[in-house]
Design a protein around this motif. Structure first.
Motif, PDB file in Angstrom:
ATOM      1  N   GLN A  69      -5.282  -1.793  -3.445  1.00  0.00           N
ATOM      2  CA  GLN A  69      -4.515  -2.229  -2.285  1.00  0.00           C
ATOM      3  C   GLN A  69      -5.223  -1.857  -0.990  1.00  0.00           C
TER       4      GLN A  69
ATOM      5  N   GLU B 191       4.036   5.906  -5.221  1.00  0.00           N
ATOM      6  CA  GLU B 191       4.012   5.999  -6.683  1.00  0.00           C
ATOM      7  C   GLU B 191       3.030   7.077  -7.138  1.00  0.00           C
TER       8      GLU B 191
ATOM      9  N   LEU C 296      -2.911   4.859 -11.579  1.00  0.00           N
ATOM     10  CA  LEU C 296      -2.253   4.946 -10.277  1.00  0.00           C
ATOM     11  C   LEU C 296      -3.261   4.916  -9.140  1.00  0.00           C
TER      12      LEU C 296
ATOM     13  N   ARG D  78       2.360   1.866  -3.408  1.00  0.00           N
ATOM     14  CA  ARG D  78       1.374   2.407  -4.355  1.00  0.00           C
ATOM     15  C   ARG D  78       1.112   3.883  -4.075  1.00  0.00           C
TER      16      ARG D  78
ATOM     17  N   LYS E  25      -4.633   1.320  -8.635  1.00  0.00           N
ATOM     18  CA  LYS E  25      -3.685   0.476  -7.894  1.00  0.00           C
ATOM     19  C   LYS E  25      -3.741   0.776  -6.399  1.00  0.00           C
ATOM     20  N   LEU E  26      -3.766   2.060  -6.071  1.00  0.00           N
ATOM     21  CA  LEU E  26      -3.824   2.474  -4.671  1.00  0.00           C
ATOM     22  C   LEU E  26      -5.135   2.026  -4.030  1.00  0.00           C
TER      23      LEU E  26
ATOM     24  N   TYR F 197       0.838  -1.205   0.000  1.00  0.00           N
ATOM     25  CA  TYR F 197       0.000   0.000   0.000  1.00  0.00           C
ATOM     26  C   TYR F 197       0.871   1.252   0.000  1.00  0.00           C
TER      27      TYR F 197
END
Length: 78
Positions: A60, A19, A53, A16, A56-57, A13
């Motif tokens: 998670q 990122e 992005l 992510r 993905k965050l 996490y």
């Protein structure tokens, strides 16, 4: 789930999240007095990249939420 598996998911996490913020830092200036992102110049971002992005965050985060909920349910069943 054991503590090491939970730590692994939390680290994923954090990766992510880092990122996501790296992307923002590369494309949006910060206000010198507050350190907050400065949107006054109406910076345009690649919507597809932002979505990728964020997805993905969010994935998670939902995965961790599921782990926490399952742990609570297991403890209540005992």
């Amino acid at each position: 789930m054991d503590i090491e598996a939970i730590r692994k998911e939390l680290k994923a996490y954090e990766a992510r999240r880092d990122e996501f913020y790296r992307f923002l830092d590369e494309h949006i200036p910060r206000d010198a007095s507050t350190g907050l992102y400065d949107f006054k110049d109406k910076v345009m971002l690649d919507a597809e990249k932002v979505y990728e992005l964020f997805h993905k965050l969010d994935y998670q985060a939902r995965k961790i939420r599921g782990i926490v909920v399952n742990e609570i349910i297991e403890k209540q069943a005992q």
